[in-house]
Scaffold this motif. Structure first.
Motif, PDB file in Angstrom:
ATOM      1  N   PHE A  38      10.283  23.186   5.072  1.00  0.00           N
ATOM      2  CA  PHE A  38       8.908  22.689   4.846  1.00  0.00           C
ATOM      3  C   PHE A  38       7.898  23.821   4.999  1.00  0.00           C
ATOM      4  O   PHE A  38       6.999  24.005   4.196  1.00  0.00           O
ATOM      5  N   ILE A  39       8.023  24.517   6.119  1.00  0.00           N
ATOM      6  CA  ILE A  39       7.039  25.544   6.487  1.00  0.00           C
ATOM      7  C   ILE A  39       7.794  26.828   6.794  1.00  0.00           C
ATOM      8  O   ILE A  39       8.089  27.131   7.947  1.00  0.00           O
ATOM      9  N   PRO A  40       8.168  27.605   5.771  1.00  0.00           N
ATOM     10  CA  PRO A  40       8.966  28.797   6.037  1.00  0.00           C
ATOM     11  C   PRO A  40       8.154  29.903   6.710  1.00  0.00           C
ATOM     12  O   PRO A  40       6.939  29.784   6.852  1.00  0.00           O
ATOM     13  N   ASP A  41       8.900  30.943   7.130  1.00  0.00           N
ATOM     14  CA  ASP A  41       8.265  32.170   7.587  1.00  0.00           C
ATOM     15  C   ASP A  41       7.502  32.050   8.889  1.00  0.00           C
ATOM     16  O   ASP A  41       6.478  32.688   9.083  1.00  0.00           O
ATOM     17  N   GLU A  42       7.971  31.200   9.802  1.00  0.00           N
ATOM     18  CA  GLU A  42       7.404  31.260  11.144  1.00  0.00           C
ATOM     19  C   GLU A  42       8.089  32.412  11.865  1.00  0.00           C
ATOM     20  O   GLU A  42       9.160  32.842  11.480  1.00  0.00           O
ATOM     21  N   ASN A  43       7.474  32.901  12.903  1.00  0.00           N
ATOM     22  CA  ASN A  43       8.033  34.015  13.655  1.00  0.00           C
ATOM     23  C   ASN A  43       9.411  33.650  14.212  1.00  0.00           C
ATOM     24  O   ASN A  43       9.539  32.794  15.075  1.00  0.00           O
ATOM     25  N   LYS A  44      10.449  34.326  13.670  1.00  0.00           N
ATOM     26  CA  LYS A  44      11.822  33.945  14.020  1.00  0.00           C
ATOM     27  C   LYS A  44      12.179  34.260  15.481  1.00  0.00           C
ATOM     28  O   LYS A  44      13.100  33.663  16.034  1.00  0.00           O
ATOM     29  N   ALA A  45      11.508  35.237  16.071  1.00  0.00           N
ATOM     30  CA  ALA A  45      11.866  35.604  17.438  1.00  0.00           C
ATOM     31  C   ALA A  45      11.466  34.515  18.432  1.00  0.00           C
ATOM     32  O   ALA A  45      11.971  34.436  19.533  1.00  0.00           O
ATOM     33  N   ALA A  72      16.112  30.029  28.525  1.00  0.00           N
ATOM     34  CA  ALA A  72      14.760  29.788  28.004  1.00  0.00           C
ATOM     35  C   ALA A  72      13.860  29.239  29.099  1.00  0.00           C
ATOM     36  O   ALA A  72      12.725  29.685  29.271  1.00  0.00           O
ATOM     37  N   VAL A  73      14.384  28.275  29.858  1.00  0.00           N
ATOM     38  CA  VAL A  73      13.602  27.667  30.934  1.00  0.00           C
ATOM     39  C   VAL A  73      13.256  28.711  32.010  1.00  0.00           C
ATOM     40  O   VAL A  73      12.175  28.696  32.585  1.00  0.00           O
ATOM     41  N   ALA A  74      14.191  29.646  32.232  1.00  0.00           N
ATOM     42  CA  ALA A  74      13.950  30.697  33.235  1.00  0.00           C
ATOM     43  C   ALA A  74      12.875  31.676  32.777  1.00  0.00           C
ATOM     44  O   ALA A  74      12.296  32.390  33.588  1.00  0.00           O
ATOM     45  N   GLY A  75      12.618  31.704  31.466  1.00  0.00           N
ATOM     46  CA  GLY A  75      11.588  32.600  30.938  1.00  0.00           C
ATOM     47  C   GLY A  75      12.133  33.887  30.356  1.00  0.00           C
ATOM     48  O   GLY A  75      11.398  34.857  30.177  1.00  0.00           O
ATOM     49  N   CYS A  76      13.410  33.893  30.040  1.00  0.00           N
ATOM     50  CA  CYS A  76      14.023  35.092  29.451  1.00  0.00           C
ATOM     51  C   CYS A  76      13.570  35.253  28.003  1.00  0.00           C
ATOM     52  O   CYS A  76      13.542  34.280  27.254  1.00  0.00           O
ATOM     53  N   PRO A  77      13.209  36.461  27.573  1.00  0.00           N
ATOM     54  CA  PRO A  77      12.867  36.667  26.155  1.00  0.00           C
ATOM     55  C   PRO A  77      14.110  36.516  25.267  1.00  0.00           C
ATOM     56  O   PRO A  77      15.225  36.768  25.724  1.00  0.00           O
ATOM     57  N   PHE A  78      13.889  36.109  24.026  1.00  0.00           N
ATOM     58  CA  PHE A  78      14.987  35.877  23.082  1.00  0.00           C
ATOM     59  C   PHE A  78      14.879  36.798  21.879  1.00  0.00           C
ATOM     60  O   PHE A  78      13.808  37.294  21.564  1.00  0.00           O
ATOM     61  N   GLU A  79      16.011  36.993  21.227  1.00  0.00           N
ATOM     62  CA  GLU A  79      16.044  37.667  19.929  1.00  0.00           C
ATOM     63  C   GLU A  79      16.694  36.719  18.946  1.00  0.00           C
ATOM     64  O   GLU A  79      17.606  35.981  19.321  1.00  0.00           O
ATOM     65  N   TYR A  80      16.224  36.740  17.695  1.00  0.00           N
ATOM     66  CA  TYR A  80      16.846  35.921  16.667  1.00  0.00           C
ATOM     67  C   TYR A  80      17.798  36.792  15.864  1.00  0.00           C
ATOM     68  O   TYR A  80      17.369  37.659  15.111  1.00  0.00           O
ATOM     69  N   ILE A  81      19.101  36.583  16.070  1.00  0.00           N
ATOM     70  CA  ILE A  81      20.116  37.396  15.391  1.00  0.00           C
ATOM     71  C   ILE A  81      21.167  36.455  14.790  1.00  0.00           C
ATOM     72  O   ILE A  81      22.055  35.980  15.492  1.00  0.00           O
ATOM     73  N   PRO A  82      21.037  36.169  13.480  1.00  0.00           N
ATOM     74  CA  PRO A  82      21.950  35.203  12.856  1.00  0.00           C
ATOM     75  C   PRO A  82      23.429  35.551  13.056  1.00  0.00           C
ATOM     76  O   PRO A  82      24.254  34.659  13.210  1.00  0.00           O
ATOM     77  N   GLU A  83      23.753  36.857  13.078  1.00  0.00           N
ATOM     78  CA  GLU A  83      25.151  37.264  13.244  1.00  0.00           C
ATOM     79  C   GLU A  83      25.720  36.819  14.584  1.00  0.00           C
ATOM     80  O   GLU A  83      26.931  36.696  14.761  1.00  0.00           O
TER      81      GLU A  83
END
Lengths: 91, 412
Positions: A61-68, B293-304
């Protein structure tokens, strides 16, 4: 596209694809707002079952939100607990 | 008094607890299941070497080792929150609050289903649930099943169901849509399966795998993929059929399918109904990172690695003091990798706790090296580009090193 509009996405709160789609259209809202308006992902399982499906649908629906950033926030309690447990009673 | 709380008694958690306790730390392990072992309990397969991997035996070995070291394993304990304490962390459970300077989150992965019309009927389950019913509870899921979704997890569990004598009628794809995406495209599915060619379900796939790396040949292969599918120990793998609805009034009675082309488009007029009394949906796995996440740890988005993963170093440390991660929470991989990561995490914690500083420094390096070695050797690789994902995480860690993170800062 999902053909069957009555397809349930969030089982706990019984939110259908159509509800998500029409809410997103009507309010052109963020993933978080869509969650709050429909309660998708906010039921008993805490979104553990539908989170990935919801992310994908919201992204369509709403692409391109900040993935991180995790689109749907995690909040305690992350498991169903009684008020007694939260209040410190363990009997 | 506990020095380390380990959340999750799977391969990563138990290996971490054992490594830490081996240096003299006092360790408590909590797990929400009724017995320790995590996903090890469901695993049963033959390695390419011919040896059998029996997860229940592996779990028992770890459990004995843990008991010999005086590790306290508490089952049936759910953690619902985690917060910083004066010196370390407060872990909130259904049996009270635990406190320790160090916490290792080893909560593994969760399955994600692909919603299919009719998926709320009794008799529909995730593929992992079928595995737990079969190998852990020894309950027959049904008389005749259909698996929706063709991926490594589905094949590993299909094999386990077959070993248990449970009939799986066929494997079909989910219909292509916003949720299933590439899982609904025969071409993409073949490509991902070829990367696991060494465990490919049929001689044809195995034989053809090197050939099929060539794109043109692969396209021809997908186009001419036999309509009735290739058989995996008697179960047809029908990559050119998609499930459009699970049928039933009170419970599952069958699955309605359509034929699809190489890209997942429906071929009109090809409706078929296949009878079944159970259906397994094999979506995939994602890191179960709620507590980080609840603890406040930063995340990275890595599909692999399977999606959103808590930022961590090769020593399995997160940017939050005293908080460590190991196993599938750091990326979807084999249980053997999880175990190696657990050992690295345990030694890393021991080093920070000042236990055998000199010795464990060297040991830690070896443990990290061991994770890499195991990663190259394992039979089951969930993502073909796992190495790429791992190096991305290491880069992110280095890029952020030295920047302070406030625990409890809510993420997401």
């Amino acid at each position: 596209m999902i053909e069957n509009k009555q397809l349930i996405i969030c089982r706990c709160e019984e939110v259908t694809y159509e509800q998500l789609q029409s809410t997103a259209r009507q309010h052109t809202c963020s993933a978080r707002e869509l969650k709050l308006r429909t309660r998708a992902g906010m039921g008993f399982c805490g979104g553990r079952t539908c989170r990935i499906a919801l992310d994908a649908i919201m992204d369509s629906f709403i692409p391109d939100e900040n993935k991180a950033v995790i689109p749907l926030k995690y909040q305690p309690p992350i498991r169903p607990v009684s008020f007694g447990t939260v209040g410190g009673r363990h009997d | 008094m506990t020095d380390l709380i380990v959340i999750g008694s799977g391969p990563a958690g138990l290996a971490g607890a054992i490594a830490a306790a081996g240096t003299g730390l006092r360790v408590t392990v909590v797990d929400e299941f009724i017995r320790p072992g995590g996903r090890l309990l469901g695993q049963l397969h033959q390695e390419p070497s011919g040896e059998w991997w029996n997860g229940i035996k592996e779990a028992e070995k770890l459990q004995h080792e843990a008991h010999a070291l005086g590790i306290n394993i508490r089952c049936g304990v759910s953690v619902y929150n985690i917060e910083t304490a004066e010196a370390g962390w407060k872990v909130y459970t259904n049996e009270g609050v635990l406190e320790a300077p160090f916490v290792l989150i080893a909560t593994g992965a969760a399955e994600y289903p692909i919603p299919v019309p009719g998926w709320t009927l009794p008799g529909v389950m995730s593929i992992g649930a079928a595995q737990v019913m079969t190998n852990v509870h020894r309950v027959q899921a049904g008389r005749k099943g259909i698996i929706i979704g063709a991926n490594i997890l589905a094949f590993a569990i299909l094999n386990e169901l077959q070993l248990a004598g449970i009939k799986v009628d066929r494997v079909v794809l989910p219909e292509k849509n916003a949720v299933s995406r590439q899982a609904g495209e025969p071409e993409a599915v073949i490509r991902s399966l070829l990367n696991a060619a060494h465990l490919a379900p049929s001689a044809l796939l195995r034989f053809g795998s090197r050939l099929m790396k060539n794109e043109t040949i692969r396209n021809i292969g997908t186009r001419f993929y036999p309509k009735n599918g290739l058989k995996i120990n008697g179960t047809p793998l029908q990559l050119r059929k998609a499930a459009v609805e699970i049928i039933g009034t009170e419970q599952v009675e069958g699955v309605r399918t359509v034929d699809i082309d190489a890209y997942g488009h429906v071929i009109p007029g090809t409706d078929r109904l296949y009878e079944a009394d159970f259906v397994c949906i094999a979506g995939g796995l994602y890191p179960l990172a709620e507590l980080a996440a609840v603890a406040g740890c930063p995340f990275e988005y890595i599909p692999e690695l399977g999606g959103h993963v808590p930022r961590h170093s090769e020593t399995m440390a997160t940017p939050l003091p005293g908080l460590f991660v190991a196993g599938n929470i750091t990326g979807i991989e084999s249980g053997k990798v999880a175990m190696a990561q657990g050992t690295a995490a345990g030694l890393s914690i021991a080093k920070q706790a000042g236990k055998q500083a000199a010795a464990s420094g060297r040991q830690l390096e070896q443990a990290i090296e061991h994770v890499r070695t195991i990663r190259q050797q394992v039979a089951i690789q969930f993502h073909p580009d796992i190495e790429l994902g791992r190096s991305q995480m290491n880069e992110q860690w280095k890029a952020h090193e030295g920047t302070s993170v406030q625990p409890g800062e809510k993420i997401g």
